[in-house]
Structure formats: C-alpha cells, structure tokens
Design an enzyme around this catalytic site. Sequence first.
Site, PDB file in Angstrom:
ATOM      1  N   THR A  75     -12.638  60.219 -67.066  1.00 54.16           N
ATOM      2  CA  THR A  75     -12.008  59.256 -67.979  1.00 54.16           C
ATOM      3  C   THR A  75     -10.852  59.922 -68.709  1.00 54.16           C
ATOM      4  OG1 THR A  75     -14.090  58.066 -68.284  1.00 54.16           O
ATOM      5  CG2 THR A  75     -12.401  57.748 -69.975  1.00 54.16           C
ATOM      6  N   ASN A 154     -15.487  53.397 -56.526  1.00 56.68           N
ATOM      7  CA  ASN A 154     -16.829  53.660 -57.046  1.00 56.68           C
ATOM      8  C   ASN A 154     -17.812  52.528 -56.771  1.00 56.68           C
ATOM      9  OD1 ASN A 154     -14.761  52.746 -59.032  1.00 56.68           O
ATOM     10  ND2 ASN A 154     -16.581  52.205 -60.203  1.00 56.68           N
ATOM     11  N   GLN A 182     -15.041  59.918 -57.158  1.00 58.05           N
ATOM     12  CA  GLN A 182     -16.102  59.632 -56.194  1.00 58.05           C
ATOM     13  C   GLN A 182     -15.924  60.399 -54.880  1.00 58.05           C
ATOM     14  OE1 GLN A 182     -18.871  57.964 -56.648  1.00 58.05           O
ATOM     15  NE2 GLN A 182     -18.415  56.973 -58.603  1.00 58.05           N
ATOM     16  N   THR A 243     -11.768  74.142 -77.873  1.00 61.93           N
ATOM     17  CA  THR A 243     -12.564  75.268 -77.384  1.00 61.93           C
ATOM     18  C   THR A 243     -13.215  74.903 -76.052  1.00 61.93           C
ATOM     19  OG1 THR A 243     -12.996  75.975 -79.635  1.00 61.93           O
ATOM     20  CG2 THR A 243     -14.527  76.769 -77.941  1.00 61.93           C
ATOM     21  N   CYS A 329     -24.466  43.474 -66.004  1.00 60.82           N
ATOM     22  CA  CYS A 329     -25.735  42.865 -66.378  1.00 60.82           C
ATOM     23  C   CYS A 329     -25.908  42.827 -67.883  1.00 60.82           C
ATOM     24  CB  CYS A 329     -26.897  43.593 -65.711  1.00 60.82           C
ATOM     25  SG  CYS A 329     -26.674  45.352 -65.598  1.00 60.82           S
TER      26      CYS A 329
HETATM   27  C1  PLP Z   1     -17.367  58.016 -62.908  1.00 66.34           C
HETATM   28  C2  PLP Z   1     -15.958  57.686 -62.664  1.00 66.34           C
HETATM   29  C3  PLP Z   1     -14.990  57.883 -63.669  1.00 66.34           C
HETATM   30  C4  PLP Z   1     -15.348  58.363 -65.052  1.00 66.34           C
HETATM   31  O1  PLP Z   1     -15.750  59.692 -65.044  1.00 66.34           O
HETATM   32  P1  PLP Z   1     -16.418  60.350 -66.344  1.00 66.34           P
HETATM   33  O2  PLP Z   1     -16.444  61.797 -66.057  1.00 66.34           O
HETATM   34  O3  PLP Z   1     -17.764  59.732 -66.449  1.00 66.34           O
HETATM   35  O4  PLP Z   1     -15.536  60.022 -67.509  1.00 66.34           O
HETATM   36  C5  PLP Z   1     -13.688  57.594 -63.354  1.00 66.34           C
HETATM   37  N1  PLP Z   1     -13.337  57.131 -62.145  1.00 66.34           N
HETATM   38  C6  PLP Z   1     -14.227  56.926 -61.169  1.00 66.34           C
HETATM   39  C7  PLP Z   1     -13.770  56.434 -59.831  1.00 66.34           C
HETATM   40  C8  PLP Z   1     -15.566  57.196 -61.404  1.00 66.34           C
HETATM   41  O5  PLP Z   1     -16.444  56.971 -60.427  1.00 66.34           O
END
Ligand code: PLP
Length: 391
Positions: A75, A154, A182, A243, A329
């Site tokens: 993210t 994903n 992914q 850090t 959901c």
């Molecule tokens: C899980 C996922 C994210 C987010 O990753 P985090 O490390 O949980 O913030 C972003 N993009 C895709 C395609 C994901 O599957």
Amino acid sequence: MPELPIYLDYHATTPVDPRVVDAMVPYFTERFGNASSRHHSFGWAARDAVSAARRRIAELIGADSREICLTSGATESNNLAVRGIVNADPRRPLHVVTMTTEHHAVLDPCRRLEREGVEVTYVAPRPDGICDVADVERALLPHTRLVSVMAANNEIGVLQPIARIAELTRPRGIVLHTDAAQAVGKVPVDVGELGVDLLSATAHKLYGPKGIGVLYVRRRRPRLAIEPLLDGGGHEQGLRSGTLNVPGIVGFGAAAEICRTELQAEAERVGALRDRLLAGLSEGAGGVTVNGSTTARLPHNLNVSFDRVEGESLLVGLDDIAVSSGAACTSVNPEPSHVLRAIGVPDDLARASLRFGLGRWTTAEEIDYAVEKVRSLVNRLRQLSAVGHAS
Ligand SMILES: *Cc1c(COP(=O)(O)O)cnc(C)c1O
C-alpha cells in the site's frame, strides 16, 4: 479428514514460514540495534543484516540492492510510486494511465490526484481480465507522466503484459510502475525483463511478516524524481524516512530467498492442486464459470462463479473453509467486486463467486475436502431455489 478450518485465502495474506520466523527472532532480542547507529556494534550488526536482506530481496526480482527502497508494505509502495512521481513533477497538466481492475492501493491515490487536478485514464480490461496493449497505447497523451498496471490481479489472478506496455512507455520517457504484490515469489519476476521503472511488493504475501514491503526504483541518470511521503531522518536515500524495521526486513529477506529457490517446484505443485480443484468443482457442481483468463494466470489462483446460487448463502454455508467472495461482505447488500464488474460478470453472478488462493501448505486432502463441501452446498442451494421458484 484434514484439519479444519482449511485456509484457501493465500491472496489475502500468507502464514509466515517457520524458517523465516527463526531468522527474525534474534533481531528482536540480542541483535536489537538501530541500523542507523554508526558508532557501535549493535548498530553495525543491524545494518549488516539489513544489507544482506536487501540483497536477497533484490535478487528475487533481478534488481540491484541500491534500487531497493524498504517500506511498510505494498500500500505504501503504491502510494509512494503514484503520488511520488506526480508530485515531484511541477508541470501541469499532467496525466496518469492505470486500469479499472487495479488494487485500491493504486486506484485511491489516483482518485486523490484527480481531486488535485491531475488527469487519470482508467483502461478497462478485455473480458478475460487482461488489458489490450493497444488500449493502453490509445490512452497515452503528450503529457502522460506515469503508467501503473499491476503484474498479477489479486482477485482473478490474471497476469498483465507488462513487458509489452514497457515497449510503449520507454521510448516516450513515461515512467512505468507495476504493483507486483501478488506476482513476486509466485511467478518469475525480473525488473529487467519487465522493463519497469518502479515495482511494489510486500512480504506478507510471500510467507514473510506483515508491515514490510518494497518499492523497487530503477537507477538511472538523472535519478528518477520521487516526492517522499514521509520526511525525517533521510533513510532509504531520502525516499522513506523512519527507523528501519530490522526484524521485518530480515524476515522479508529470508522469505525472498526461500521463494527464489523453491518458486518453480512450488508453482508446479500448487498449480496441479488448483487444476484438481477446478476439475472437481466442474465435475461435481457444473454451472461453474472461471473468471479471468485460464492461461495467463497465477498458478495458485482460482476465481469461479456458480450459476443459480445465491451468493450470501454460499459464503455462510462454507463455514470451515476460509475463502473470499466476489462481493464485499461488510455491507447489507453486498457490493460486487470492481474487478468482476470490470470484466462484465453480472452482479448476481459476481455475488455467487469464490476466490480460492492456494499456497505452500495446501494439501490434496484439503482440496478434495473443499471440492466435496462446495459441491454438496451448491447442489443443495440450487435444489432449494428450484423449490422456491416452483411454489
Ligand atoms: C495485498 C496487496 C496490496 C497491499 O499490500 P499491503 O502490504 O497489505 O499494504 C497491494 N496490491 C495488491 C495487488 C495486493 O494483493
């Protein structure tokens, strides 16, 4: 009988490999130093461990250690890539191209940029979930600065033609970012072969810990200008202050190394189980549609819709199998996933969809149990709805 409940939601997150936990533990206790402490052995030990992990992460994606910017996850990496590239460029108007099927960690920063006056084009995929490269080309404008297209989806697991998109962006001097959260660790990913400038990944999707990720930033002259999200001590070459999460980074490195050496065998084993799952569901239940390409796809992903089934009863009935549905959901009237909508799956069919994510500890016994469970549930629900319609 397999141990219950069965976890088939490896796209949401993965358990940490015990070998990874073992590698991390000393960095919580005896080797707890701050990797920025330059004047004592506690700091040096932490820094050496971070350097070694950085090399392993780089190696998994064919990068150089100096191109690895450690973050808190995909993210943050996506936000840093999208917002960082646009905000570092003072020119306006500025234009970004992405896809309608991206993760919210790309879509939401793009929406925010739009509110700030940046133009964004959202390219729709073909019905198989894959983008037509010609559509990406048509979306490019003279003031396009960034193209962001995910490596693997994903929800439906489809693989996008990133290397072919790079053939469009590179000659035009457009920055290319891919969210590979992914894909990395599941299929071979090489930043050189893909031709990307920026790539996001995260440890908790590849059997490492949560809260640690990476943004690969291609080294080039002049250096790619990126506006940081966080200012502070100037860590990560000024791109991401704070850090360093040393145990997390060590875990990410260990997880990356295991993926690098075991990826191929694991993909074959898990891919065979996924095929067994699909065959079992198609035979036993019928009326099953696979969402997304069946060929350009992650080996551990299966996303299927069941016709003549009511979505909510489907999830409620699967009490001992952890899977995701094609709808959020959280709400009373579940909103179908934006990805299934984008590939043209009707809303009622999207609600009656399941995403199976298989992984390192999935067994044939578990798959057979899941097939039997889904098969009997789907057939029961169809009988019920047939009776309901008749009366
Ligand atoms: C899980 C996922 C994210 C987010 O990753 P985090 O490390 O949980 O913030 C972003 N993009 C895709 C395609 C994901 O599957």
